[in-house]
Scaffold this motif. Structure first.
Motif, mmCIF file in Angstrom:
data_model
loop_
_atom_site.group_PDB
_atom_site.id
_atom_site.type_symbol
_atom_site.label_atom_id
_atom_site.label_comp_id
_atom_site.label_asym_id
_atom_site.label_seq_id
_atom_site.Cartn_x
_atom_site.Cartn_y
_atom_site.Cartn_z
ATOM 1 N N LEU A 156 51.071 34.860 43.451
ATOM 2 C CA LEU A 156 50.028 35.146 44.425
ATOM 3 C C LEU A 156 48.681 35.106 43.709
ATOM 4 O O LEU A 156 48.535 35.658 42.612
ATOM 5 N N VAL A 157 47.697 34.470 44.325
ATOM 6 C CA VAL A 157 46.372 34.311 43.724
ATOM 7 C C VAL A 157 45.353 35.026 44.589
ATOM 8 O O VAL A 157 45.298 34.810 45.809
ATOM 9 N N CYS A 158 44.536 35.878 43.952
ATOM 10 C CA CYS A 158 43.511 36.642 44.671
ATOM 11 C C CYS A 158 42.148 36.025 44.392
ATOM 12 O O CYS A 158 41.814 35.708 43.240
ATOM 13 N N GLY A 159 41.359 35.862 45.445
ATOM 14 C CA GLY A 159 40.027 35.289 45.313
ATOM 15 C C GLY A 159 38.976 36.175 45.950
ATOM 16 O O GLY A 159 39.275 37.003 46.818
ATOM 17 N N GLU A 160 37.720 36.008 45.509
ATOM 18 C CA GLU A 160 36.602 36.816 46.013
ATOM 19 C C GLU A 160 35.364 35.935 46.044
ATOM 20 O O GLU A 160 35.210 35.026 45.218
ATOM 21 N N ALA A 161 34.454 36.188 47.002
ATOM 22 C CA ALA A 161 33.353 35.269 47.252
ATOM 23 C C ALA A 161 32.275 35.288 46.171
ATOM 24 O O ALA A 161 32.153 34.353 45.390
ATOM 25 N N TRP A 162 31.468 36.366 46.116
ATOM 26 C CA TRP A 162 30.337 36.317 45.194
ATOM 27 C C TRP A 162 29.974 37.679 44.594
ATOM 28 O O TRP A 162 28.855 37.906 44.144
ATOM 29 N N GLY A 163 30.860 38.599 44.542
ATOM 30 C CA GLY A 163 30.553 39.909 43.969
ATOM 31 C C GLY A 163 30.285 39.829 42.473
ATOM 32 O O GLY A 163 30.797 38.961 41.770
ATOM 33 N N THR A 164 29.489 40.762 41.977
ATOM 34 C CA THR A 164 29.146 40.813 40.556
ATOM 35 C C THR A 164 30.199 41.604 39.781
ATOM 36 O O THR A 164 30.609 42.679 40.202
ATOM 37 N N ASP A 165 30.638 41.066 38.666
ATOM 38 C CA ASP A 165 31.620 41.733 37.780
ATOM 39 C C ASP A 165 32.834 42.245 38.559
ATOM 40 O O ASP A 165 33.178 43.437 38.487
ATOM 41 N N PRO A 166 33.536 41.395 39.311
ATOM 42 C CA PRO A 166 34.698 41.878 40.069
ATOM 43 C C PRO A 166 35.851 42.256 39.151
ATOM 44 O O PRO A 166 36.122 41.594 38.152
ATOM 45 N N SER A 167 36.542 43.329 39.521
ATOM 46 C CA SER A 167 37.729 43.788 38.799
ATOM 47 C C SER A 167 38.909 43.735 39.763
ATOM 48 O O SER A 167 38.833 44.260 40.880
ATOM 49 N N PHE A 168 40.027 43.112 39.335
ATOM 50 C CA PHE A 168 41.162 42.861 40.215
ATOM 51 C C PHE A 168 42.333 43.780 39.866
ATOM 52 O O PHE A 168 42.627 44.013 38.688
ATOM 53 N N SER A 169 43.008 44.286 40.892
ATOM 54 C CA SER A 169 44.231 45.072 40.715
ATOM 55 C C SER A 169 45.159 44.787 41.900
ATOM 56 O O SER A 169 44.717 44.333 42.955
#
Length: 269
Positions: A156-169
Protein backbone atom coordinates in the motif's frame (compact mmCIF):
# COMPACT_ATOMS: atom_id res chain seq x y z
CA UNK A 1 67.87 33.56 -21.61
CA UNK A 2 64.57 34.27 -23.41
CA UNK A 3 62.08 36.88 -22.20
CA UNK A 4 59.41 34.43 -20.98
CA UNK A 5 61.86 32.55 -18.78
CA UNK A 6 63.19 35.83 -17.38
CA UNK A 7 59.70 37.16 -16.49
CA UNK A 8 58.77 33.87 -14.82
CA UNK A 9 61.71 34.12 -12.46
CA UNK A 10 61.02 37.80 -11.76
CA UNK A 11 57.27 37.40 -11.02
CA UNK A 12 57.32 34.10 -9.11
CA UNK A 13 58.85 35.54 -5.89
CA UNK A 14 56.00 38.04 -5.68
CA UNK A 15 53.50 35.23 -5.00
CA UNK A 16 55.53 34.06 -2.01
CA UNK A 17 55.57 37.59 -0.61
CA UNK A 18 51.77 37.92 -0.76
CA UNK A 19 49.87 37.19 2.53
CA UNK A 20 48.18 33.80 2.62
CA UNK A 21 44.82 35.30 3.58
CA UNK A 22 44.27 37.59 0.59
CA UNK A 23 41.44 35.41 -0.70
CA UNK A 24 38.29 37.38 -1.51
CA UNK A 25 35.63 37.59 1.19
CA UNK A 26 32.52 35.39 1.10
CA UNK A 27 29.16 35.13 2.89
CA UNK A 28 27.06 32.01 3.56
CA UNK A 29 23.52 31.77 4.99
CA UNK A 30 23.58 29.05 7.65
CA UNK A 31 19.95 27.87 7.43
CA UNK A 32 19.04 24.78 5.43
CA UNK A 33 17.12 25.72 2.33
CA UNK A 34 14.35 26.27 1.67
CA UNK A 35 13.34 27.71 5.04
CA UNK A 36 9.67 27.11 5.98
CA UNK A 37 8.01 29.45 8.49
CA UNK A 38 4.63 29.13 10.21
CA UNK A 39 2.58 32.33 9.75
CA UNK A 40 2.59 34.46 12.89
CA UNK A 41 5.89 33.04 14.13
CA UNK A 42 9.43 34.42 13.85
CA UNK A 43 11.80 34.14 10.89
CA UNK A 44 15.50 34.15 11.77
CA UNK A 45 18.25 34.02 9.14
CA UNK A 46 21.94 33.96 10.06
CA UNK A 47 24.86 34.44 7.70
CA UNK A 48 28.56 33.79 8.23
CA UNK A 49 31.05 36.27 6.76
CA UNK A 50 34.53 35.01 5.81
CA UNK A 51 37.19 37.72 5.61
CA UNK A 52 40.86 37.87 4.74
CA UNK A 53 43.34 39.49 7.17
CA UNK A 54 43.35 42.77 5.22
CA UNK A 55 39.62 42.94 4.62
CA UNK A 56 37.00 44.78 6.66
CA UNK A 57 33.21 44.94 6.36
CA UNK A 58 31.86 48.41 5.68
CA UNK A 59 28.22 47.62 4.84
CA UNK A 60 25.70 44.80 5.05
CA UNK A 61 22.27 44.87 3.38
CA UNK A 62 19.35 42.43 3.57
CA UNK A 63 16.85 42.37 0.70
CA UNK A 64 13.93 40.26 -0.51
CA UNK A 65 12.31 39.60 -3.87
CA UNK A 66 9.49 37.28 -5.04
CA UNK A 67 10.49 33.71 -5.81
CA UNK A 68 8.63 33.78 -9.14
CA UNK A 69 7.64 36.47 -11.59
CA UNK A 70 8.71 38.03 -14.86
CA UNK A 71 10.29 41.13 -13.35
CA UNK A 72 10.60 40.61 -9.58
CA UNK A 73 11.06 43.77 -7.54
CA UNK A 74 13.74 43.63 -4.83
CA UNK A 75 12.81 45.28 -1.52
CA UNK A 76 15.44 46.41 0.98
CA UNK A 77 14.73 45.17 4.51
CA UNK A 78 17.69 46.44 6.54
CA UNK A 79 21.08 48.13 6.25
CA UNK A 80 24.14 48.06 8.50
CA UNK A 81 26.84 50.62 7.75
CA UNK A 82 29.82 52.49 9.19
CA UNK A 83 32.75 51.27 11.27
CA UNK A 84 30.38 50.22 14.08
CA UNK A 85 28.01 48.57 11.55
CA UNK A 86 24.99 50.29 13.04
CA UNK A 87 21.83 48.61 11.71
CA UNK A 88 18.38 49.92 10.84
CA UNK A 89 15.34 48.03 9.57
CA UNK A 90 12.88 49.48 7.08
CA UNK A 91 9.81 48.50 9.15
CA UNK A 92 9.02 47.82 12.84
CA UNK A 93 8.85 44.03 12.47
CA UNK A 94 12.40 43.80 11.09
CA UNK A 95 15.42 43.50 13.40
CA UNK A 96 19.01 43.01 12.26
CA UNK A 97 22.34 42.67 14.03
CA UNK A 98 25.79 42.55 12.42
CA UNK A 99 29.33 41.92 13.55
CA UNK A 100 32.47 41.56 11.46
CA UNK A 101 31.91 37.85 10.87
CA UNK A 102 28.17 37.29 11.38
CA UNK A 103 24.89 38.99 10.53
CA UNK A 104 21.38 38.04 11.70
CA UNK A 105 18.03 39.08 10.24
CA UNK A 106 14.85 38.60 12.27
CA UNK A 107 11.29 39.18 11.08
CA UNK A 108 8.60 39.09 13.75
CA UNK A 109 5.04 37.95 13.00
CA UNK A 110 5.90 36.34 9.66
CA UNK A 111 3.14 36.58 7.03
CA UNK A 112 2.61 35.08 3.60
CA UNK A 113 3.87 38.27 1.96
CA UNK A 114 7.26 37.76 3.65
CA UNK A 115 8.02 34.71 1.51
CA UNK A 116 10.50 34.88 -1.36
CA UNK A 117 14.22 34.93 -2.10
CA UNK A 118 16.27 36.67 0.59
CA UNK A 119 19.66 38.17 -0.29
CA UNK A 120 22.40 39.36 2.07
CA UNK A 121 25.10 41.50 0.46
CA UNK A 122 28.39 42.31 2.18
CA UNK A 123 30.56 45.25 1.04
CA UNK A 124 34.18 45.61 2.14
CA UNK A 125 36.23 48.78 2.62
CA UNK A 126 37.32 48.78 -1.05
CA UNK A 127 33.77 48.61 -2.35
CA UNK A 128 33.90 44.94 -3.38
CA UNK A 129 30.68 43.01 -2.74
CA UNK A 130 29.57 39.41 -2.27
CA UNK A 131 26.01 38.07 -1.97
CA UNK A 132 24.29 34.95 -0.63
CA UNK A 133 20.68 33.90 -1.24
CA UNK A 134 18.08 31.89 0.68
CA UNK A 135 14.54 30.80 -0.27
CA UNK A 136 11.85 31.32 2.40
CA UNK A 137 8.40 29.78 2.09
CA UNK A 138 5.25 29.45 4.19
CA UNK A 139 4.90 26.28 6.29
CA UNK A 140 1.95 24.38 4.77
CA UNK A 141 -0.47 22.05 6.55
CA UNK A 142 -1.05 18.47 5.35
CA UNK A 143 -3.59 18.18 2.52
CA UNK A 144 -5.34 15.43 0.50
CA UNK A 145 -3.97 12.17 1.86
CA UNK A 146 -4.63 9.10 -0.31
CA UNK A 147 -3.83 5.38 -0.21
CA UNK A 148 -3.40 3.18 -3.29
CA UNK A 149 -2.61 -0.53 -3.59
CA UNK A 150 0.10 -2.18 -5.68
CA UNK A 151 -1.37 -5.64 -6.12
CA UNK A 152 1.68 -7.15 -7.81
CA UNK A 153 3.92 -6.21 -4.85
CA UNK A 154 1.29 -6.67 -2.09
CA UNK A 155 1.95 -3.14 -0.88
CA UNK A 156 0.00 0.00 0.00
CA UNK A 157 1.36 3.43 -0.96
CA UNK A 158 0.40 6.62 0.90
CA UNK A 159 0.53 9.99 -0.83
CA UNK A 160 0.04 13.62 0.25
CA UNK A 161 -0.41 16.82 -1.76
CA UNK A 162 1.82 19.65 -0.56
CA UNK A 163 2.30 19.66 3.21
CA UNK A 164 5.64 20.72 4.67
CA UNK A 165 7.82 18.04 6.32
CA UNK A 166 5.13 15.30 6.25
CA UNK A 167 5.57 12.35 8.61
CA UNK A 168 3.88 9.04 7.68
CA UNK A 169 2.54 6.31 9.98
CA UNK A 170 0.22 3.32 9.51
CA UNK A 171 -2.56 1.61 11.48
CA UNK A 172 -4.33 -1.70 10.97
CA UNK A 173 -7.81 -1.89 12.47
CA UNK A 174 -6.93 1.25 14.51
CA UNK A 175 -3.85 -0.40 16.04
CA UNK A 176 -0.13 -0.06 15.33
CA UNK A 177 1.30 -2.22 12.55
CA UNK A 178 2.92 -5.46 13.75
CA UNK A 179 5.32 -7.73 11.90
CA UNK A 180 2.50 -10.21 11.29
CA UNK A 181 0.62 -7.54 9.32
CA UNK A 182 3.42 -5.93 7.32
CA UNK A 183 6.61 -3.88 7.11
CA UNK A 184 6.82 -0.09 6.71
CA UNK A 185 9.43 1.51 4.42
CA UNK A 186 12.08 3.84 5.85
CA UNK A 187 10.30 6.98 4.63
CA UNK A 188 6.97 5.66 5.93
CA UNK A 189 5.10 6.06 2.64
CA UNK A 190 4.85 2.35 1.76
CA UNK A 191 3.44 -0.59 3.72
CA UNK A 192 4.45 -4.01 2.41
CA UNK A 193 1.65 -6.33 3.58
CA UNK A 194 2.82 -9.77 4.74
CA UNK A 195 -0.51 -11.13 6.03
CA UNK A 196 -2.51 -13.31 3.67
CA UNK A 197 -5.06 -12.77 2.47
CA UNK A 198 -5.11 -8.96 2.60
CA UNK A 199 -8.24 -8.05 4.53
CA UNK A 200 -9.57 -5.43 6.93
CA UNK A 201 -8.87 -1.69 7.21
CA UNK A 202 -5.45 -0.07 6.64
CA UNK A 203 -5.10 3.61 7.63
CA UNK A 204 -2.30 6.00 6.66
CA UNK A 205 -1.84 9.05 8.92
CA UNK A 206 0.23 12.01 7.69
CA UNK A 207 1.18 14.73 10.18
CA UNK A 208 3.38 17.80 10.63
CA UNK A 209 3.58 20.78 12.99
CA UNK A 210 0.14 22.06 11.93
CA UNK A 211 -1.87 18.84 12.42
CA UNK A 212 -2.65 15.61 10.62
CA UNK A 213 -4.88 13.99 8.01
CA UNK A 214 -5.75 10.36 7.27
CA UNK A 215 -6.90 8.06 4.50
CA UNK A 216 -8.09 4.44 4.79
CA UNK A 217 -7.89 1.53 2.37
CA UNK A 218 -10.65 -1.04 2.97
CA UNK A 219 -9.92 -4.57 1.79
CA UNK A 220 -12.28 -7.57 1.86
CA UNK A 221 -13.69 -8.52 5.29
CA UNK A 222 -11.58 -10.96 7.26
CA UNK A 223 -13.54 -14.26 7.41
CA UNK A 224 -11.95 -15.43 10.63
CA UNK A 225 -12.91 -12.26 12.42
CA UNK A 226 -16.55 -12.52 11.28
CA UNK A 227 -16.86 -16.18 12.34
CA UNK A 228 -15.30 -15.47 15.70
CA UNK A 229 -17.66 -12.58 16.32
CA UNK A 230 -20.68 -14.74 15.44
CA UNK A 231 -19.55 -17.52 17.79
CA UNK A 232 -19.02 -15.05 20.62
CA UNK A 233 -22.49 -13.58 20.13
CA UNK A 234 -24.08 -17.06 20.10
CA UNK A 235 -22.30 -18.06 23.31
CA UNK A 236 -23.42 -14.87 25.02
CA UNK A 237 -27.03 -15.46 23.94
CA UNK A 238 -26.92 -19.05 25.25
CA UNK A 239 -25.54 -17.87 28.58
CA UNK A 240 -28.24 -15.24 28.96
CA UNK A 241 -30.94 -17.76 28.02
CA UNK A 242 -29.58 -20.28 30.53
CA UNK A 243 -29.58 -17.71 33.34
CA UNK A 244 -33.15 -16.68 32.57
CA UNK A 245 -34.28 -20.31 32.45
CA UNK A 246 -32.63 -21.03 35.81
CA UNK A 247 -34.30 -17.99 37.42
CA UNK A 248 -37.72 -18.99 36.07
CA UNK A 249 -37.29 -22.58 37.27
CA UNK A 250 -36.23 -21.42 40.70
CA UNK A 251 -39.23 -19.11 40.97
CA UNK A 252 -41.60 -21.82 39.84
CA UNK A 253 -40.16 -24.30 42.37
CA UNK A 254 -40.49 -21.77 45.18
CA UNK A 255 -44.18 -21.23 44.31
CA UNK A 256 -44.90 -24.99 44.27
CA UNK A 257 -43.33 -25.46 47.71
CA UNK A 258 -45.56 -22.69 49.09
CA UNK A 259 -48.69 -24.30 47.71
CA UNK A 260 -47.85 -27.79 49.13
CA UNK A 261 -47.08 -26.29 52.55
CA UNK A 262 -50.41 -24.47 52.57
CA UNK A 263 -52.30 -27.68 51.69
CA UNK A 264 -50.52 -29.65 54.44
CA UNK A 265 -51.54 -27.04 57.05
CA UNK A 266 -55.17 -27.21 55.94
CA UNK A 267 -55.22 -31.00 56.29
CA UNK A 268 -53.75 -30.83 59.79
CA UNK A 269 -56.34 -28.33 60.97
Amino acid sequence: MDLQYFLCWRVAPLFFLMPCGLQSMSVHILSEQPVHVIPGSRLVLKARIELGPLEEVSMVTWEREPETGIAPVRVRLATCAGRSLKCAGTRPTVDVNTEQQETTLQINRYSREDGGVYAVTVTDHTGATTTAHCIVREYEAVHHVSVSINVSHSSLVCGEAWGTDPSFSWLYERAAITTTVGKISNDGTTLVVTMTPICGHFTCMVSNKLGYNTATYTAAPCEGRGTTAAVVCLVLLLLVAGVLAFLLWRKHRHNNRGERLHEHLDDTI
